[in-house]
Design a protein around this motif. Sequence first.
Motif, mmCIF file in Angstrom:
data_model
loop_
_atom_site.group_PDB
_atom_site.id
_atom_site.type_symbol
_atom_site.label_atom_id
_atom_site.label_comp_id
_atom_site.label_asym_id
_atom_site.label_seq_id
_atom_site.Cartn_x
_atom_site.Cartn_y
_atom_site.Cartn_z
ATOM 1 N N TYR A 284 -9.196 -6.579 7.726
ATOM 2 C CA TYR A 284 -8.156 -6.006 6.869
ATOM 3 C C TYR A 284 -7.095 -5.266 7.669
ATOM 4 C CZ TYR A 284 -10.466 -7.540 2.695
ATOM 5 O OH TYR A 284 -10.994 -8.333 1.716
ATOM 6 N N GLU B 143 -3.486 -6.499 6.662
ATOM 7 C CA GLU B 143 -2.521 -5.553 6.104
ATOM 8 C C GLU B 143 -1.371 -5.277 7.072
ATOM 9 O OE1 GLU B 143 -4.878 -2.386 4.329
ATOM 10 O OE2 GLU B 143 -5.704 -3.843 2.885
ATOM 11 N N GLU B 144 -1.607 -5.462 8.358
ATOM 12 C CA GLU B 144 -0.509 -5.430 9.319
ATOM 13 C C GLU B 144 0.422 -6.617 9.074
ATOM 14 O OE1 GLU B 144 0.197 -5.361 14.170
ATOM 15 O OE2 GLU B 144 -1.840 -5.215 13.364
ATOM 16 N N THR C 258 0.826 -8.184 6.225
ATOM 17 C CA THR C 258 1.513 -7.950 4.961
ATOM 18 C C THR C 258 2.713 -7.035 5.161
ATOM 19 O OG1 THR C 258 -0.583 -8.219 3.778
ATOM 20 C CG2 THR C 258 1.218 -7.172 2.581
ATOM 21 N N ARG C 259 2.547 -5.998 5.967
ATOM 22 C CA ARG C 259 3.683 -5.102 6.256
ATOM 23 C C ARG C 259 4.772 -5.850 7.013
ATOM 24 N NH1 ARG C 259 -0.615 -1.630 7.384
ATOM 25 N NH2 ARG C 259 -0.362 -1.918 9.641
ATOM 26 N N ARG D 173 6.821 -7.808 4.537
ATOM 27 C CA ARG D 173 7.235 -7.089 3.330
ATOM 28 C C ARG D 173 8.663 -7.415 2.903
ATOM 29 N NH1 ARG D 173 5.544 -2.877 0.342
ATOM 30 N NH2 ARG D 173 3.717 -2.617 1.685
ATOM 31 N N ALA E 147 3.362 -8.319 -1.145
ATOM 32 C CA ALA E 147 3.099 -7.018 -0.513
ATOM 33 C C ALA E 147 2.794 -6.005 -1.615
ATOM 34 C CB ALA E 147 4.293 -6.589 0.332
ATOM 35 N N ASP F 95 0.986 -2.979 -2.932
ATOM 36 C CA ASP F 95 0.338 -1.805 -2.359
ATOM 37 C C ASP F 95 -0.980 -1.456 -3.040
ATOM 38 O OD1 ASP F 95 2.377 -1.503 -0.526
ATOM 39 O OD2 ASP F 95 3.515 -0.101 -1.769
ATOM 40 N N THR G 142 -4.183 -2.541 -1.145
ATOM 41 C CA THR G 142 -4.497 -2.040 0.200
ATOM 42 C C THR G 142 -5.924 -1.517 0.288
ATOM 43 O OG1 THR G 142 -2.171 -1.458 0.545
ATOM 44 C CG2 THR G 142 -3.797 -0.422 1.998
ATOM 45 N N ARG G 143 -6.665 -1.990 1.288
ATOM 46 C CA ARG G 143 -8.081 -1.664 1.420
ATOM 47 C C ARG G 143 -8.419 -0.823 2.651
ATOM 48 N NH1 ARG G 143 -10.408 -1.007 -2.433
ATOM 49 N NH2 ARG G 143 -8.270 -0.559 -3.016
ATOM 50 N N HIS H 19 -4.246 -13.782 2.164
ATOM 51 C CA HIS H 19 -4.115 -12.710 1.163
ATOM 52 C C HIS H 19 -4.887 -13.085 -0.102
ATOM 53 C CE1 HIS H 19 -1.848 -9.910 -1.486
ATOM 54 N NE2 HIS H 19 -1.500 -9.280 -0.373
ATOM 55 N N TYR I 26 -8.272 -10.882 -1.184
ATOM 56 C CA TYR I 26 -8.130 -9.889 -2.235
ATOM 57 C C TYR I 26 -8.642 -10.356 -3.591
ATOM 58 C CZ TYR I 26 -5.289 -7.132 0.998
ATOM 59 O OH TYR I 26 -4.849 -6.394 2.066
#
Length: 225
Positions: free
Chosen positions: A59, A63-64, A66-67, A70, A79, A81, A84-85, A133, A137
């Motif tokens: 993750y 999530e890096e 995804t940022r 963005r 993206a 929020d 976020t995990r 993603h 998720y």
Amino acid sequence: MAHAPQHPTDLVSLSQALRSATSEAHDRAHRSRYMTELLAGSLSIESYAQLAGQYYFVYHTLEEATRAMRHHPLGGRFALDELTRLPALSADLAYLLGPGWRTAIDPLPATRRYCKRMRAVAFDSPAGLVAHHYTRYLGDLAGGQVVRRLLRDTYGITDDGALFYRFDRITNPHAFRTTYRALLDSSPWTDRERRSIVEESLLAYELNIAVLGELADDIPELQAA
């Protein structure tokens, strides 16, 4: 003028194509030795912590990515929020392994391969990002809730230690999954991108199954079985 033959994924919605294509891989992940023993309540909480530790690396990379995506007009749609995990995983690991948890976890070889693949496809490709993603998720919002109940009922863990599976910003997970699938279907993917998402999602499942396999190999309870 002859037209190129349609690919099977072009004949249904993207969400339907993903669900159909990944069904068998999803079942294999669920039936993996590690998950079978975990869901049976046969593993120690320390062994569960090792899974959480591998998820931390996965993750962190996802999530890096995804940022990084963005502000992309297509990738940025995902993206979200509320999904976020990483903060929840950090809190869980601090509870499960203590304040020095960062030095207590190391990525398995399969986890390194998983993260390497995401770095190759998810940081500059909306299709690559969405494949990983979606796979992670939506699984957390559905099957992950089974693990949350297990941690509560078998190990007595309801808050810290099980925060990864608690989505405080999503009041109705079923409705959220429906909205997410609608977003998949309404986004302006090219045919090539649709196929890429399905193919990469299948690879994401295989990478995850490999992590579960290596976790099983490293757990004393299973080695003695």
